[in-house]
Write an enzyme that holds these catalytic residues in place. Sequence first.
Site, PDB file in Angstrom:
ATOM      1  N   LEU A  17       0.852  -1.194   0.000  1.00 32.88           N
ATOM      2  CA  LEU A  17       0.000   0.000   0.000  1.00 32.88           C
ATOM      3  C   LEU A  17       0.886   1.242   0.000  1.00 32.88           C
ATOM      4  CD1 LEU A  17      -2.944   0.868   0.058  1.00 32.88           C
ATOM      5  CD2 LEU A  17      -2.915   0.690   2.518  1.00 32.88           C
ATOM      6  N   HIS A  18       1.479   1.541  -1.141  1.00 31.41           N
ATOM      7  CA  HIS A  18       2.333   2.722  -1.263  1.00 31.41           C
ATOM      8  C   HIS A  18       1.496   3.913  -1.710  1.00 31.41           C
ATOM      9  CE1 HIS A  18       2.535   2.492  -5.698  1.00 31.41           C
ATOM     10  NE2 HIS A  18       2.422   1.195  -5.482  1.00 31.41           N
TER      11      HIS A  18
END
Length: 100
Positions: A17-18
């Site tokens: 989850l960047h």
Amino acid sequence: MTGTAEAKVTVANEVGLHARPAVKLAKLAKSFPARVEMALSAEGPWFDAKSVVKVMAARAPKGAVLHLRATGEGASQAVEALVDLVERKFDEGEAHARTA
């Protein structure tokens, strides 16, 4: 329709989850009137999934389980849409497939 909804979903995209997925998740969460929260464990801490900063701060890696919950109008639809987004790997795979 009002109510509450909960689900959990595993982050499957390679980089987790960047920034880009966090923006997509928060933007989608904001599109629903329900209060939408997220956590990395069922016990919490829970945070506002409509906040890009808070979603990015979670730093959920590939394989992390996201716990989602929503309360209020559109709660079920919000959780379903967010689970679908995560399961589609935030639509990041299709961009790579087109360029390959």
